[in-house]
Design a protein around this motif. Structure first.
Motif, PDB file in Angstrom:
ATOM      1  N   GLY A 147       0.768  -1.245   0.000  1.00 53.74           N
ATOM      2  CA  GLY A 147       0.000   0.000   0.000  1.00 53.74           C
ATOM      3  C   GLY A 147       0.794   1.287   0.000  1.00 53.74           C
ATOM      4  N   GLN A 148       2.069   1.265  -0.258  1.00 52.94           N
ATOM      5  CA  GLN A 148       2.830   2.502  -0.320  1.00 52.94           C
ATOM      6  C   GLN A 148       3.054   2.879  -1.770  1.00 52.94           C
ATOM      7  OE1 GLN A 148       6.459   2.185   1.813  1.00 52.94           O
ATOM      8  NE2 GLN A 148       5.495   1.660   3.734  1.00 52.94           N
ATOM      9  N   ALA A 149       3.138   4.152  -2.049  1.00 45.56           N
ATOM     10  CA  ALA A 149       3.416   4.602  -3.412  1.00 45.56           C
ATOM     11  C   ALA A 149       4.809   4.153  -3.817  1.00 45.56           C
ATOM     12  CB  ALA A 149       3.300   6.110  -3.493  1.00 45.56           C
ATOM     13  N   ASP A 150       4.981   3.865  -5.095  1.00 42.63           N
ATOM     14  CA  ASP A 150       6.269   3.466  -5.664  1.00 42.63           C
ATOM     15  C   ASP A 150       6.820   2.175  -5.079  1.00 42.63           C
ATOM     16  OD1 ASP A 150       6.280   5.718  -7.307  1.00 42.63           O
ATOM     17  OD2 ASP A 150       7.187   6.919  -5.722  1.00 42.63           O
ATOM     18  N   THR A 151       5.967   1.333  -4.551  1.00 42.65           N
ATOM     19  CA  THR A 151       6.394   0.032  -4.060  1.00 42.65           C
ATOM     20  C   THR A 151       5.516  -1.030  -4.689  1.00 42.65           C
ATOM     21  OG1 THR A 151       4.943   0.157  -2.140  1.00 42.65           O
ATOM     22  CG2 THR A 151       7.195   0.928  -1.845  1.00 42.65           C
ATOM     23  N   LEU A 152       5.976  -2.236  -4.640  1.00 42.87           N
ATOM     24  CA  LEU A 152       5.244  -3.350  -5.212  1.00 42.87           C
ATOM     25  C   LEU A 152       4.056  -3.700  -4.326  1.00 42.87           C
ATOM     26  CD1 LEU A 152       5.040  -5.615  -7.311  1.00 42.87           C
ATOM     27  CD2 LEU A 152       6.465  -6.986  -5.783  1.00 42.87           C
ATOM     28  N   ASN A 153       2.876  -3.659  -4.881  1.00 41.89           N
ATOM     29  CA  ASN A 153       1.682  -4.113  -4.187  1.00 41.89           C
ATOM     30  C   ASN A 153       1.326  -5.454  -4.801  1.00 41.89           C
ATOM     31  OD1 ASN A 153      -0.902  -4.644  -3.229  1.00 41.89           O
ATOM     32  ND2 ASN A 153      -1.352  -2.472  -3.021  1.00 41.89           N
ATOM     33  N   LEU A 154       1.796  -6.520  -4.170  1.00 38.48           N
ATOM     34  CA  LEU A 154       1.692  -7.854  -4.739  1.00 38.48           C
ATOM     35  C   LEU A 154       0.245  -8.320  -4.893  1.00 38.48           C
ATOM     36  CD1 LEU A 154       3.305 -10.158  -5.835  1.00 38.48           C
ATOM     37  CD2 LEU A 154       3.379 -11.129  -3.550  1.00 38.48           C
ATOM     38  N   VAL A 155      -0.598  -8.000  -3.959  1.00 36.86           N
ATOM     39  CA  VAL A 155      -2.001  -8.411  -4.060  1.00 36.86           C
ATOM     40  C   VAL A 155      -2.628  -7.799  -5.306  1.00 36.86           C
ATOM     41  CG1 VAL A 155      -4.287  -8.277  -2.985  1.00 36.86           C
ATOM     42  CG2 VAL A 155      -2.289  -8.828  -1.597  1.00 36.86           C
ATOM     43  N   VAL A 156      -2.331  -6.544  -5.577  1.00 39.54           N
ATOM     44  CA  VAL A 156      -2.866  -5.883  -6.769  1.00 39.54           C
ATOM     45  C   VAL A 156      -2.327  -6.557  -8.030  1.00 39.54           C
ATOM     46  CG1 VAL A 156      -2.873  -3.723  -8.080  1.00 39.54           C
ATOM     47  CG2 VAL A 156      -3.271  -3.682  -5.618  1.00 39.54           C
ATOM     48  N   VAL A 157      -1.034  -6.858  -8.056  1.00 37.70           N
ATOM     49  CA  VAL A 157      -0.431  -7.505  -9.219  1.00 37.70           C
ATOM     50  C   VAL A 157      -1.060  -8.873  -9.457  1.00 37.70           C
ATOM     51  CG1 VAL A 157       1.697  -8.504 -10.152  1.00 37.70           C
ATOM     52  CG2 VAL A 157       1.737  -6.246  -9.083  1.00 37.70           C
ATOM     53  N   LEU A 158      -1.189  -9.686  -8.415  1.00 41.06           N
ATOM     54  CA  LEU A 158      -1.740 -11.024  -8.584  1.00 41.06           C
ATOM     55  C   LEU A 158      -3.227 -10.993  -8.930  1.00 41.06           C
ATOM     56  CD1 LEU A 158       0.182 -12.978  -5.824  1.00 41.06           C
ATOM     57  CD2 LEU A 158       0.638 -12.871  -8.274  1.00 41.06           C
ATOM     58  N   ASN A 159      -3.966 -10.050  -8.367  1.00 37.12           N
ATOM     59  CA  ASN A 159      -5.367  -9.892  -8.768  1.00 37.12           C
ATOM     60  C   ASN A 159      -5.459  -9.448 -10.220  1.00 37.12           C
ATOM     61  OD1 ASN A 159      -6.614 -10.736  -6.419  1.00 37.12           O
ATOM     62  ND2 ASN A 159      -6.721  -8.686  -5.547  1.00 37.12           N
ATOM     63  N   GLY A 160      -4.562  -8.566 -10.645  1.00 38.39           N
ATOM     64  CA  GLY A 160      -4.530  -8.137 -12.036  1.00 38.39           C
ATOM     65  C   GLY A 160      -4.262  -9.306 -12.963  1.00 38.39           C
ATOM     66  N   LEU A 161      -3.355 -10.175 -12.564  1.00 42.02           N
ATOM     67  CA  LEU A 161      -3.067 -11.360 -13.358  1.00 42.02           C
ATOM     68  C   LEU A 161      -4.266 -12.302 -13.377  1.00 42.02           C
ATOM     69  CD1 LEU A 161      -0.971 -12.882 -14.979  1.00 42.02           C
ATOM     70  CD2 LEU A 161      -0.135 -13.856 -12.860  1.00 42.02           C
ATOM     71  N   SER A 162      -4.897 -12.482 -12.253  1.00 35.81           N
ATOM     72  CA  SER A 162      -6.068 -13.352 -12.161  1.00 35.81           C
ATOM     73  C   SER A 162      -7.225 -12.848 -13.014  1.00 35.81           C
ATOM     74  CB  SER A 162      -6.503 -13.458 -10.692  1.00 35.81           C
ATOM     75  OG  SER A 162      -7.575 -14.344 -10.555  1.00 35.81           O
ATOM     76  N   GLU A 163      -7.307 -11.530 -13.187  1.00 37.79           N
ATOM     77  CA  GLU A 163      -8.395 -10.929 -13.971  1.00 37.79           C
ATOM     78  C   GLU A 163      -7.969 -10.600 -15.406  1.00 37.79           C
ATOM     79  OE1 GLU A 163      -9.444  -7.575 -11.586  1.00 37.79           O
ATOM     80  OE2 GLU A 163     -10.197  -8.831  -9.960  1.00 37.79           O
ATOM     81  N   GLY A 164      -6.717 -10.846 -15.740  1.00 33.85           N
ATOM     82  CA  GLY A 164      -6.234 -10.546 -17.077  1.00 33.85           C
ATOM     83  C   GLY A 164      -6.140  -9.058 -17.346  1.00 33.85           C
ATOM     84  N   ASP A 165      -5.720  -8.302 -16.363  1.00 32.58           N
ATOM     85  CA  ASP A 165      -5.625  -6.846 -16.490  1.00 32.58           C
ATOM     86  C   ASP A 165      -4.189  -6.444 -16.818  1.00 32.58           C
ATOM     87  OD1 ASP A 165      -5.611  -4.070 -16.179  1.00 32.58           O
ATOM     88  OD2 ASP A 165      -7.077  -4.135 -14.549  1.00 32.58           O
ATOM     89  N   ALA A 166      -3.928  -6.233 -18.084  1.00 35.65           N
ATOM     90  CA  ALA A 166      -2.582  -5.877 -18.544  1.00 35.65           C
ATOM     91  C   ALA A 166      -2.129  -4.540 -17.985  1.00 35.65           C
ATOM     92  CB  ALA A 166      -2.547  -5.854 -20.066  1.00 35.65           C
ATOM     93  N   ASP A 167      -3.057  -3.607 -17.801  1.00 38.63           N
ATOM     94  CA  ASP A 167      -2.702  -2.277 -17.288  1.00 38.63           C
ATOM     95  C   ASP A 167      -2.052  -2.360 -15.911  1.00 38.63           C
ATOM     96  OD1 ASP A 167      -3.948  -0.240 -19.300  1.00 38.63           O
ATOM     97  OD2 ASP A 167      -5.487  -1.769 -18.986  1.00 38.63           O
ATOM     98  N   ILE A 168      -2.576  -3.213 -15.056  1.00 36.26           N
ATOM     99  CA  ILE A 168      -2.018  -3.357 -13.705  1.00 36.26           C
ATOM    100  C   ILE A 168      -0.610  -3.941 -13.768  1.00 36.26           C
ATOM    101  CG2 ILE A 168      -2.222  -4.674 -11.555  1.00 36.26           C
ATOM    102  CD1 ILE A 168      -5.237  -4.241 -11.719  1.00 36.26           C
ATOM    103  N   LEU A 169      -0.416  -4.953 -14.597  1.00 36.68           N
ATOM    104  CA  LEU A 169       0.914  -5.560 -14.701  1.00 36.68           C
ATOM    105  C   LEU A 169       1.937  -4.562 -15.216  1.00 36.68           C
ATOM    106  CD1 LEU A 169      -0.043  -9.047 -16.143  1.00 36.68           C
ATOM    107  CD2 LEU A 169       0.619  -8.495 -13.805  1.00 36.68           C
TER     108      LEU A 169
END
Length: 148
Positions: free
Chosen positions: A36-58
Motif C-alpha cells: 500500500g505505499q506509493a512506488d512500491t510493489l503491491n503484490l495483491v494488486v499484481v496477482l489480482n490483475g493477473l487473475s483478472e487478465g488486467d494488462a494495465d495493472i501488470l
C-alpha cells in the motif's frame, strides 16, 4: 435459478477473499514486499490483475522495458508495446483464475510462479514473474508463460 446465482456469487467472493488472505499469509512475512505505499510493489494488486487478465495493472508495476515470453521466444518490449502484447494475450487466453505456487529469490531477483487457468477450462498455463530491484521498490522485469 436465483439461488444458484447468489450461491455462485458468494462462492466467487469467498474464493477471492481466501485467495487474498492466502497471498498475505504466504508472502506477508517476506520483508521485500511493502503493502500500500506509493512506488512500491503491491503484490495483491499484481496477482489480482493477473487473475483478472488486467494488462494495465501488470505494466504499471513494470520496468521501462519488459521481457515477455508468452508461449514463444522471449522478446523485450517498451512498456507501451508490452501493454498491447499483454492485452492481446489476455484477449486470446481469457483468465478463469491464477493460483500462486511459490516464491523464490535468486541473487537480486525475486521469482513468483503460478498456474493460470484459461476460461475455456481446457488450458492451464504456467506463469513465471521475475521482479528486480530492491526493497521496497521491486519492479516487474519479465513474464514467461509456458503450457503445463
Amino acid at each position: 435459478m436465483l439461488r444458484f446465482q447468489i450461491a455462485r456469487f458468494e462462492a466467487c467472493s469467498l474464493a477471492r477473499f481466501c485467495f487474498t488472505v492466502l497471498i498475505a499469509l504466504l508472502l506477508g512475512s517476506k520483508p521485500d514486499v511493502v503493502w500500500g505505499q506509493a512506488d512500491t510493489l503491491n503484490l495483491v494488486v499484481v496477482l489480482n490483475g493477473l487473475s483478472e487478465g488486467d494488462a494495465d495493472i501488470l505494466v504499471a508495476h513494470a520496468e521501462d522495458y519488459l521481457e515477455l515470453a508468452l508461449l514463444e521466444q522471449p522478446r523485450r518490449y517498451t512498456r507501451s508495446q508490452a501493454l498491447y502484447v499483454l492485452r492481446e494475450f489476455f484477449r486470446e487466453y481469457a483468465p478463469a483464475g491464477f493460483e500462486l505456487d511459490r516464491s523464490m529469490t535468486q541473487g537480486e531477483e525475486w521469482w513468483l510462479t503460478g498456474r493460470y487457468t484459461v476460461r475455456d477450462g481446457d488450458h492451464v498455463l504456467r506463469f513465471y514473474l521475475r521482479f528486480g530491484g530492491s526493497y521496497p521498490a521491486y519492479r516487474l522485469m519479465a513474464i514467461q508463460v509456458i503450457r503445463s
